[in-house]
Design a protein around this motif. Structure first.
Motif, PDB file in Angstrom:
ATOM      1  N   ARG A 137       0.835  -1.202   0.000  1.00  0.00           N
ATOM      2  CA  ARG A 137       0.000   0.000   0.000  1.00  0.00           C
ATOM      3  C   ARG A 137       0.873   1.257   0.000  1.00  0.00           C
ATOM      4  N   ARG A 138       1.887   1.225  -0.871  1.00  0.00           N
ATOM      5  CA  ARG A 138       2.837   2.331  -0.969  1.00  0.00           C
ATOM      6  C   ARG A 138       2.706   2.978  -2.344  1.00  0.00           C
ATOM      7  N   VAL A 139       2.654   4.309  -2.370  1.00  0.00           N
ATOM      8  CA  VAL A 139       2.508   5.064  -3.616  1.00  0.00           C
ATOM      9  C   VAL A 139       3.677   6.025  -3.759  1.00  0.00           C
ATOM     10  N   THR A 140       4.276   6.054  -4.955  1.00  0.00           N
ATOM     11  CA  THR A 140       5.333   7.029  -5.230  1.00  0.00           C
ATOM     12  C   THR A 140       5.029   7.741  -6.543  1.00  0.00           C
ATOM     13  N   LYS A 141       5.488   8.977  -6.627  1.00  0.00           N
ATOM     14  CA  LYS A 141       5.398   9.754  -7.867  1.00  0.00           C
ATOM     15  C   LYS A 141       6.794  10.269  -8.176  1.00  0.00           C
ATOM     16  N   GLY A 142       7.354   9.813  -9.286  1.00  0.00           N
ATOM     17  CA  GLY A 142       8.724  10.186  -9.601  1.00  0.00           C
ATOM     18  C   GLY A 142       9.698   9.724  -8.543  1.00  0.00           C
ATOM     19  N   GLY A 143       9.360   8.611  -7.874  1.00  0.00           N
ATOM     20  CA  GLY A 143      10.224   8.076  -6.824  1.00  0.00           C
ATOM     21  C   GLY A 143      10.015   8.685  -5.459  1.00  0.00           C
ATOM     22  N   VAL A 144       9.149   9.698  -5.378  1.00  0.00           N
ATOM     23  CA  VAL A 144       8.895  10.378  -4.101  1.00  0.00           C
ATOM     24  C   VAL A 144       7.618   9.810  -3.483  1.00  0.00           C
ATOM     25  N   PRO A 145       7.660   9.380  -2.209  1.00  0.00           N
ATOM     26  CA  PRO A 145       6.466   8.809  -1.569  1.00  0.00           C
ATOM     27  C   PRO A 145       5.316   9.826  -1.512  1.00  0.00           C
ATOM     28  N   VAL A 146       4.107   9.322  -1.732  1.00  0.00           N
ATOM     29  CA  VAL A 146       2.893  10.125  -1.645  1.00  0.00           C
ATOM     30  C   VAL A 146       1.997   9.500  -0.582  1.00  0.00           C
ATOM     31  N   VAL A 147       1.579  10.301   0.383  1.00  0.00           N
ATOM     32  CA  VAL A 147       0.736   9.801   1.469  1.00  0.00           C
ATOM     33  C   VAL A 147      -0.732   9.962   1.082  1.00  0.00           C
ATOM     34  N   LEU A 148      -1.458   8.835   1.072  1.00  0.00           N
ATOM     35  CA  LEU A 148      -2.878   8.848   0.735  1.00  0.00           C
ATOM     36  C   LEU A 148      -3.690   8.263   1.884  1.00  0.00           C
ATOM     37  N   PHE A 153      -6.566   5.863  -1.555  1.00  0.00           N
ATOM     38  CA  PHE A 153      -5.834   4.717  -2.095  1.00  0.00           C
ATOM     39  C   PHE A 153      -6.788   3.781  -2.828  1.00  0.00           C
ATOM     40  N   GLY A 154      -7.977   3.566  -2.263  1.00  0.00           N
ATOM     41  CA  GLY A 154      -8.963   2.712  -2.921  1.00  0.00           C
ATOM     42  C   GLY A 154      -9.385   3.269  -4.267  1.00  0.00           C
ATOM     43  N   LEU A 155      -9.605   4.586  -4.334  1.00  0.00           N
ATOM     44  CA  LEU A 155      -9.952   5.225  -5.602  1.00  0.00           C
ATOM     45  C   LEU A 155      -8.808   5.096  -6.608  1.00  0.00           C
ATOM     46  N   LEU A 156      -7.581   5.312  -6.126  1.00  0.00           N
ATOM     47  CA  LEU A 156      -6.426   5.221  -7.013  1.00  0.00           C
ATOM     48  C   LEU A 156      -6.323   3.833  -7.640  1.00  0.00           C
ATOM     49  N   ARG A 186     -20.666  14.822  -3.196  1.00  0.00           N
ATOM     50  CA  ARG A 186     -19.685  15.745  -2.619  1.00  0.00           C
ATOM     51  C   ARG A 186     -18.486  15.033  -2.008  1.00  0.00           C
ATOM     52  N   THR A 187     -18.749  13.939  -1.283  1.00  0.00           N
ATOM     53  CA  THR A 187     -17.646  13.201  -0.658  1.00  0.00           C
ATOM     54  C   THR A 187     -16.710  12.631  -1.715  1.00  0.00           C
ATOM     55  N   LEU A 188     -17.288  12.005  -2.745  1.00  0.00           N
ATOM     56  CA  LEU A 188     -16.484  11.436  -3.824  1.00  0.00           C
ATOM     57  C   LEU A 188     -15.698  12.520  -4.540  1.00  0.00           C
ATOM     58  N   ASP A 189     -16.362  13.629  -4.887  1.00  0.00           N
ATOM     59  CA  ASP A 189     -15.690  14.708  -5.612  1.00  0.00           C
ATOM     60  C   ASP A 189     -14.524  15.275  -4.816  1.00  0.00           C
ATOM     61  N   LEU A 190     -14.705  15.428  -3.509  1.00  0.00           N
ATOM     62  CA  LEU A 190     -13.636  15.955  -2.661  1.00  0.00           C
ATOM     63  C   LEU A 190     -12.427  15.033  -2.676  1.00  0.00           C
ATOM     64  N   HIS A 191     -12.658  13.737  -2.579  1.00  0.00           N
ATOM     65  CA  HIS A 191     -11.541  12.796  -2.583  1.00  0.00           C
ATOM     66  C   HIS A 191     -10.835  12.774  -3.942  1.00  0.00           C
ATOM     67  N   VAL A 192     -11.592  12.886  -5.031  1.00  0.00           N
ATOM     68  CA  VAL A 192     -10.977  12.934  -6.360  1.00  0.00           C
ATOM     69  C   VAL A 192     -10.126  14.193  -6.497  1.00  0.00           C
ATOM     70  N   GLN A 193     -10.631  15.315  -6.000  1.00  0.00           N
ATOM     71  CA  GLN A 193      -9.864  16.565  -6.069  1.00  0.00           C
ATOM     72  C   GLN A 193      -8.556  16.449  -5.298  1.00  0.00           C
TER      73      GLN A 193
END
Length: 219
Positions: A137-148, A153-156, A186-193
């Motif tokens: 359950r680890r996410v990185t962007k360009g090698g940099v960790p991203v905290v979700l 994380f489920g949406l991703l 609203r809840t879904l849209d906020l998480h997507v944003q």
């Protein structure tokens, strides 16, 4: 890479399944004939087989008889919807049974569930410079960790397993929040944003009018 054999006599169905599973990171091979399917199984190694019942050459039940001793997981995908047909397919050794017409998101979810059961799931998903280690359950962007958060994380995972596919708000909400969708987005849209901002996906995670959202990535 996970390799999946699609066996269906309708080419448009094969193409639809191939498109969505390829977007989810799987390699697919499709045939429209039962005997050709058996030939393919003899020639190549497959991690999963999606099998129609009504086929030329040899029907799905006959193909299933051939597959069963090999230990390859099978999901029947068919228009035969009666309980007796489902029972027969499952008794023959199929791992799951999906009735046409089906939702592509449900198809991907069922494929993942069966592959997990056989410990054949892909552990890493990628979209551009975003990499997800599913098990950790680890996410990185360009090698940099991203905290979700857990919901982000489920949406991703849903978006990355269904690249370039428009996902309905109802399906996103009911899958991630595990509850019935009553139309308040609203809840879904906020998480997507928040997901867009954290991953720099302002131009990749797009809203689809009257549908929901789609993750756009180069094929």
């Amino acid at each position: 890479m996970i390799q999946i054999l699609i066996v269906d006599d309708e080419k448009p169905i094969c193409d639809l399944i191939d498109l969505n599973l390829s977007s989810a990171g799987y390699h697919c091979v499709a045939v429209q004939d039962g005997l050709k399917a058996i030939d393919m199984i003899e020639e190549e190694n497959f991690d999963l087989i999606l099998l129609d019942i009504m086929l030329p050459g040899a029907d799905g039940y006959d193909v299933m008889d051939y597959i069963r001793p090999l230990g390859i997981p099978v999901i029947f995908i068919t228009a035969k919807h009666e309980v007796k047909d489902r029972v027969k397919g499952l008794k023959l050794g199929a791992d799951d049974y999906l009735v046409k017409p089906f939702d592509v998101v449900e198809l991907v979810a069922r494929v993942e569930a069966v592959l997990r059961r056989y410990s054949k799931t892909e552990q890493h998903l990628t979209a551009g410079d975003v990499v997800v280690d599913v098990e950790a359950r680890r996410v990185t962007k360009g090698g940099v960790p991203v905290v979700l958060t857990n919901k982000e994380f489920g949406l991703l995972l849903l978006f990355m397993k269904n690249k370039n596919v428009a996902l309905f708000r109802e399906k996103l909400y009911e899958t991630v929040w595990e509850g019935e969708y009553y139309g308040d987005s609203r809840t879904l849209d906020l998480h997507v944003q928040r997901l867009r901002k954290k991953l720099g996906w302002e131009h990749n995670l797009v809203a689809v009018y009257k549908v929901g959202y789609r993750l756009e990535v180069p094929q």
